[in-house]
Design an enzyme around this catalytic site. Structure first.
Site, short mmCIF file in Angstrom:
data_model
loop_
_atom_site.label_atom_id
_atom_site.label_comp_id
_atom_site.label_asym_id
_atom_site.label_seq_id
_atom_site.Cartn_x
_atom_site.Cartn_y
_atom_site.Cartn_z
N GLU A 47 0.88 -1.18 0.00
CA GLU A 47 0.00 0.00 0.00
C GLU A 47 0.91 1.23 0.00
O GLU A 47 1.61 1.47 0.98
CB GLU A 47 -0.91 -0.06 1.23
CG GLU A 47 -2.03 0.94 1.20
CD GLU A 47 -2.91 0.84 -0.04
OE1 GLU A 47 -3.25 -0.29 -0.46
OE2 GLU A 47 -3.24 1.90 -0.60
N CYS A 78 4.41 -2.27 -8.48
CA CYS A 78 3.08 -1.89 -8.04
C CYS A 78 3.14 -0.69 -7.08
O CYS A 78 3.46 0.41 -7.53
CB CYS A 78 2.35 -3.10 -7.46
SG CYS A 78 0.56 -2.86 -7.50
N ARG A 105 -3.31 5.57 -9.59
CA ARG A 105 -3.48 4.46 -8.62
C ARG A 105 -4.78 3.73 -8.88
O ARG A 105 -5.74 4.32 -9.35
CB ARG A 105 -3.48 5.00 -7.19
CG ARG A 105 -2.16 5.57 -6.77
CD ARG A 105 -2.26 6.10 -5.34
NE ARG A 105 -2.50 5.02 -4.39
CZ ARG A 105 -2.99 5.22 -3.17
NH1 ARG A 105 -3.32 6.41 -2.77
NH2 ARG A 105 -3.16 4.19 -2.36
N ILE A 134 -2.65 -6.50 -8.94
CA ILE A 134 -3.47 -6.45 -7.73
C ILE A 134 -3.73 -4.98 -7.40
O ILE A 134 -2.82 -4.26 -7.00
CB ILE A 134 -2.77 -7.15 -6.54
CG1 ILE A 134 -2.40 -8.59 -6.91
CG2 ILE A 134 -3.64 -7.11 -5.29
CD1 ILE A 134 -1.49 -9.29 -5.91
N ARG A 135 -4.96 -4.55 -7.62
CA ARG A 135 -5.31 -3.12 -7.44
C ARG A 135 -4.18 -2.25 -8.00
O ARG A 135 -3.65 -1.35 -7.34
CB ARG A 135 -5.58 -2.81 -5.96
CG ARG A 135 -6.76 -3.61 -5.41
CD ARG A 135 -7.10 -3.26 -3.98
NE ARG A 135 -7.45 -1.86 -3.88
CZ ARG A 135 -6.92 -1.01 -2.98
NH1 ARG A 135 -6.04 -1.42 -2.11
NH2 ARG A 135 -7.31 0.24 -2.95
N HIS A 171 3.21 -7.63 -10.34
CA HIS A 171 4.04 -8.23 -9.28
C HIS A 171 4.89 -9.37 -9.83
O HIS A 171 4.49 -10.54 -9.69
CB HIS A 171 3.15 -8.80 -8.17
CG HIS A 171 2.52 -7.77 -7.30
ND1 HIS A 171 3.04 -7.38 -6.08
CD2 HIS A 171 1.40 -7.05 -7.46
CE1 HIS A 171 2.26 -6.47 -5.53
NE2 HIS A 171 1.25 -6.25 -6.35
N GLU A 173 7.41 -10.68 -8.56
CA GLU A 173 7.88 -11.52 -7.43
C GLU A 173 6.84 -12.57 -7.03
O GLU A 173 7.15 -13.50 -6.30
CB GLU A 173 8.28 -10.64 -6.24
CG GLU A 173 7.15 -10.11 -5.37
CD GLU A 173 6.32 -9.00 -6.03
OE1 GLU A 173 6.57 -8.65 -7.20
OE2 GLU A 173 5.40 -8.50 -5.36
N1 GLN Z 1 -3.36 -0.09 -4.78
C1 GLN Z 1 -2.10 -0.04 -4.09
C2 GLN Z 1 -1.63 1.40 -3.89
O1 GLN Z 1 -2.23 2.29 -4.40
C3 GLN Z 1 -1.03 -0.81 -4.83
C4 GLN Z 1 -1.39 -2.26 -4.81
C5 GLN Z 1 -0.21 -3.17 -4.87
O2 GLN Z 1 0.94 -2.82 -4.60
N2 GLN Z 1 -0.52 -4.41 -5.16
O3 GLN Z 1 -0.67 1.61 -3.23
#
Ligand code: GLN
Length: 208
Positions: A47, A78, A105, A134-135, A171, A173
């Site tokens: 995050e 990410c 984002r 992922i998001r 990602h 990793e």
């Molecule tokens: N949505 C997250 C952000 O804004 C990033 C998500 C992630 O690292 N998988 O920081």
């Protein structure tokens, strides 16, 4: 060579595992003095607001900005890409402002919050890369020095490089494909040996 992996929050253990699998020593970074004798840095996903806020708490923002500015290789995935970006679209969040990109984002919207798709990344060869999103953010704008390494079929830029800074919206990793890390380590390995002394006066760097 030693790779420092920012270990404040997010998927840092997975990055350390991949880098070590490729035969390179890693060190978790939580405090500025741990940056000494690191030859490259990985900023993991997680995050970005949390990671940036903890970077502030532990005094890592200025040293990391400086190291990016003087050419220490960095890989941001990410949330790590968000941290390294020059700025965030529709958000005045303060970042490390290391790579000349504007990122959005959570750019893929709710329907596609998380998804996996094959990503063509020419610098890694013809075989598509398993992109785990992922998001995820994407790159909305990139400056002239930035090379876009990958785009999705909808035209969204999801990986980029500027000098020795590499960012991915996905990602690597979390996949079993080691090519992105191998690519980063090859670029990082061509760096002159680095020695960062947290107590020494930093030379002037425009981006500080
Ligand atoms: N949505 C997250 C952000 O804004 C990033 C998500 C992630 O690292 N998988 O920081």
């Amino acid at each position: 060579m030693r790779v420092g992996v920012l270990a404040l929050q997010g998927a840092f253990v997975e990055h350390m595992r991949v880098v070590e699998e490729l035969g390179v020593e890693t060190v978790p970074i939580r405090l500025p003095h741990q940056l000494e004798r690191t030859d490259a840095i990985v900023i993991p996903g997680g995050e970005s607001t949390t990671i940036l806020s903890l970077m502030g708490t532990f005094g890592l923002i200025q040293p990391l900005r400086h190291l990016a500015c003087v050419g220490l290789p960095m890989l941001g995935t990410c949330a790590g890409m968000i941290c390294l970006a020059k700025s965030i679209a529709s958000d005045d969040m303060q970042t490390l402002a290391a790579i000349d990109i504007v990122v959005r984002r959570n750019a893929f919207g709710r329907q596609t919050d998380s998804f996996e798709t094959e990503v063509t990344i020419p610098v890694l060869g013809a075989t598509p890369f398993p992109g785990i999103f992922i998001r995820a953010p994407f790159i909305e704008q990139a400056g002239p020095e930035v090379e876009i390494l990958a785009e999705l079929s909808g035209g969204e830029a999801v990986a980029a490089k500027q000098g020795k800074l590499i960012v991915t919206a996905f990602h690597p990793e979390l996949s079993r494909d080691l090519r992105m890390h191998r690519y980063f380590l090859r670029i990082a390995g061509s760096n002159a040996p680095h020695s960062y002394d947290s107590k020494a006066q930093q030379p002037h760097c425009e981006e500080d």
